[in-house]
Design an enzyme around this catalytic site. Structure first.
Site, PDB file in Angstrom:
ATOM      1  N   TYR A   1       0.395  -1.857 -12.459  1.00 37.84           N
ATOM      2  CA  TYR A   1      -0.697  -1.896 -12.916  1.00 37.84           C
ATOM      3  C   TYR A   1      -0.907  -1.406 -14.000  1.00 37.84           C
ATOM      4  O   TYR A   1      -1.856  -0.913 -14.256  1.00 37.84           O
ATOM      5  CB  TYR A   1      -1.595  -1.224 -11.659  1.00 37.84           C
ATOM      6  CG  TYR A   1      -1.742  -2.272 -10.192  1.00 37.84           C
ATOM      7  CD1 TYR A   1      -2.462  -3.288  -9.908  1.00 37.84           C
ATOM      8  CD2 TYR A   1      -0.692  -0.798  -9.086  1.00 37.84           C
ATOM      9  CE1 TYR A   1      -2.013  -3.156  -8.774  1.00 37.84           C
ATOM     10  CE2 TYR A   1      -0.764  -1.807  -7.873  1.00 37.84           C
ATOM     11  CZ  TYR A   1      -0.783  -3.084  -7.863  1.00 37.84           C
ATOM     12  OH  TYR A   1      -0.705  -2.901  -6.339  1.00 37.84           O
TER      13      TYR A   1
ATOM     14  N   CYS B   1     -12.386   2.737 -28.792  1.00 40.07           N
ATOM     15  CA  CYS B   1     -13.275   3.595 -29.111  1.00 40.07           C
ATOM     16  C   CYS B   1     -14.245   3.716 -27.896  1.00 40.07           C
ATOM     17  O   CYS B   1     -15.083   3.065 -27.304  1.00 40.07           O
ATOM     18  CB  CYS B   1     -14.360   2.429 -29.885  1.00 40.07           C
ATOM     19  SG  CYS B   1     -13.260   2.294 -31.520  1.00 40.07           S
TER      20      CYS B   1
ATOM     21  N   GLY C   1       0.833  -1.247  -0.260  1.00 46.33           N
ATOM     22  CA  GLY C   1      -0.294   0.129  -0.130  1.00 46.33           C
ATOM     23  C   GLY C   1       1.003   1.341   0.444  1.00 46.33           C
ATOM     24  O   GLY C   1       0.444   2.241  -0.041  1.00 46.33           O
TER      25      GLY C   1
HETATM   26  C1  PLP Z   1      -2.731  -5.101  -4.171  1.00 47.48           C
HETATM   27  C2  PLP Z   1      -1.907  -5.798  -3.093  1.00 47.48           C
HETATM   28  C3  PLP Z   1      -0.821  -5.139  -1.990  1.00 47.48           C
HETATM   29  C4  PLP Z   1       0.234  -4.530  -2.825  1.00 47.48           C
HETATM   30  O1  PLP Z   1      -0.120  -2.969  -2.784  1.00 47.48           O
HETATM   31  P1  PLP Z   1       0.508  -2.374  -3.404  1.00 47.48           P
HETATM   32  O2  PLP Z   1      -0.589  -1.565  -3.228  1.00 47.48           O
HETATM   33  O3  PLP Z   1       0.431  -2.280  -4.912  1.00 47.48           O
HETATM   34  O4  PLP Z   1       2.070  -1.767  -2.388  1.00 47.48           O
HETATM   35  C5  PLP Z   1      -0.420  -6.379  -1.324  1.00 47.48           C
HETATM   36  N1  PLP Z   1      -1.141  -7.077  -0.351  1.00 47.48           N
HETATM   37  C6  PLP Z   1      -2.740  -7.465  -0.947  1.00 47.48           C
HETATM   38  C7  PLP Z   1      -3.900  -8.238  -0.223  1.00 47.48           C
HETATM   39  C8  PLP Z   1      -3.046  -6.944  -2.115  1.00 47.48           C
HETATM   40  O5  PLP Z   1      -4.423  -6.771  -2.707  1.00 47.48           O
END
Ligand code: PLP
Length: 428
Positions: free
Chosen positions: A373, A344, A240
């Protein structure tokens, strides 16, 4: 921090000019910097060097096996969310003992695959899932280690689509209920072993306070569990941590590390982290070619040969990506324009009302910070073959995924023969 810089008027990835790569592989094309990946892994790993910890790179951010292998070679584990990601991780050389498996909808065959692989633990997101894992483990005569993903009800202050730790989100189990589940599992589910608590509150988080709030709540839970004789060894903090796309100023991993280490001091836990975006986001760009420019009465459009099928983030979240010319041309001047793709859909854009160099047909552009992503969310929408991916390492570059062909587009499809059609009519 990344290694995409100008040398003179040309944009380079480490020691290789982007123009040169594009001449060989064409556009659209994802380009990653190996040095940046390695640097980001160590920035994260070093932040926790004073405590027992495990970095489990989140495969979904960028799942190319060359990217996975880069992290794995540095010592990384992986966080997976599907059987497909487990397959990729193993192909890339992941150590099963460093694999954690998250996600709300694990299928029976996926759980079986993970058990047979011998992963470190399941991050369980519902009571029913825990019972399913218990049953499958029993059938296979295995013990499944698990953590419950708790939903701590903290606001990560990010885009609503990527916030996951609020009561209204589908993820995890509320703290009180989680406590009950652990106790229930201890007394009734003989094939699952509680070893951790997991908590992932969202993505692109640019402040430390939501992480601190989440730790405080999980700490309470861990204390209560230990009182009940449930031996929690791992605290999985999820991923995150945000990155700079535009003007965001997220904390450096070292600051994040300091705060987390302070908050968890003396608990005797091994910390697990699942960073995705922070590891790969700024380590990749999407290179595209300008096809046409067009002046509407209200707007200028720069139409490029990459689309939302290649990079969905702007259409999905309205997110910002810096756009840079691959070759600077100072005599061009600036314009305000939308950068759009060939798809489109009106949502097919990379920038809106952006002040940009006056790109012309044939110019190359770099859509920055596209490593996370980006390709992993790409699709074949509008029957567009997916882009190729390239890894630069010093002065060399390698294609790590070939551009798809038209033939790839119809792989597995078939036209129904007249004879089969007649039998359909007969039976219905
Ligand atoms: C998507 C996700 C992550 C990675 O999140 P980032 O924001 O890219 O660091 C880690 N753990 C879980 C469970 C996720 O779904």
């Amino acid at each position: 921090m990344h290694f995409f810089d100008y040398r003179g008027n040309k944009l380079y990835a480490e020691g290789v000019s982007i123009e040169k790569i594009i001449k060989e592989v064409g556009t659209p094309c994802y380009i990653y910097s190996h040095k940046t990946l390695v640097r980001h892994y160590h920035a994260f790993d070093d932040a926790f060097s004073s405590v027992p910890h495990l970095i489990c790179y989140s495969v979904k951010a960028n799942s190319n096996i060359a990217v996975l292998n880069t992290f794995i070679k540095e010592g990384s584990g992986v966080d997976i969310v599907s059987g497909g990601e487990l397959f990729r991780a193993l192909k890339a050389g992941a150590n099963p003992k460093k694999i954690v498996y998250s996600g709300v909808g694990k299928r029976e065959d996926e759980i079986e695959y993970a058990l047979k692989t011998g992963i470190l633990m399941f991050n369980v997101e519902s009571p029913e899932e825990l019972r399913a894992i218990n049953k499958i483990a029993g059938r296979l005569k295995k013990k499944a280690n698990f953590a419950i993903r708790v939903n701590p009800d903290v606001d990560p202050k990010t885009h609503p689509y990527i916030s996951t730790g609020l009561k209204k989100n589908k993820f995890g189990i509320e703290t009180k209920e989680a406590l009950k589940e652990y106790v229930y599992a201890k007394n009734n589910l003989k094939n699952v072993v509680p070893i951790g608590v997991d908590c992932h509150i969202g993505s692109q988080i640019t402040q430390l306070s939501p992480f601190v709030d989440a730790i405080k709540k999980t700490k309470n839970l861990i204390a209560m569990l230990r009182k009940q004789g449930i031996d929690i060894k791992y605290l999985d903090m999820g991923g995150g941590l945000g990155i700079t796309y535009d003007k965001e100023a997220p904390p450096h991993p070292s600051r994040y590390g300091k705060v987390v280490c302070d908050e968890t001091k003396g608990l005797g836990l091994t910390l697990i982290f699942e960073p995705g975006r922070a590891m790969v986001g700024n380590a990749g760009i999407l290179a595209a070619k300008v096809l046409y420019t067009k002046q509407g009465t209200k707007k200028n459009f720069i139409i490029v040969d990459a689309g939302m099928n290649d990079l969905a983030r702007p259409s999905l979240y309205g997110s910002y990506h810096a756009i840079k010319p691959v070759v600077k041309n100072n005599s061009r001047g600036e314009i305000i324009a939308d950068v759009v793709g060939p798809i489109c859909e009106s949502g097919d854009f990379f920038a809106k009302d952006r002040e940009l160099p006056a790109f012309k047909s044939g110019d190359l552009m770099a859509i920055m910070s596209a490593g996370a992503y980006g390709f992993s969310m790409s699709s074949n929408y509008n029957s567009r073959p997916r882009a190729c991916e390239v890894m630069v390492n010093g002065n060399i570059f390698s294609v790590i995924r070939e551009r798809e062909t038209y033939k790839d587009l119809v792989k597995g499809e078939r036209v129904i023969k007249a004879k089969e059609l007649r039998s359909f009519c007969f039976y219905s």
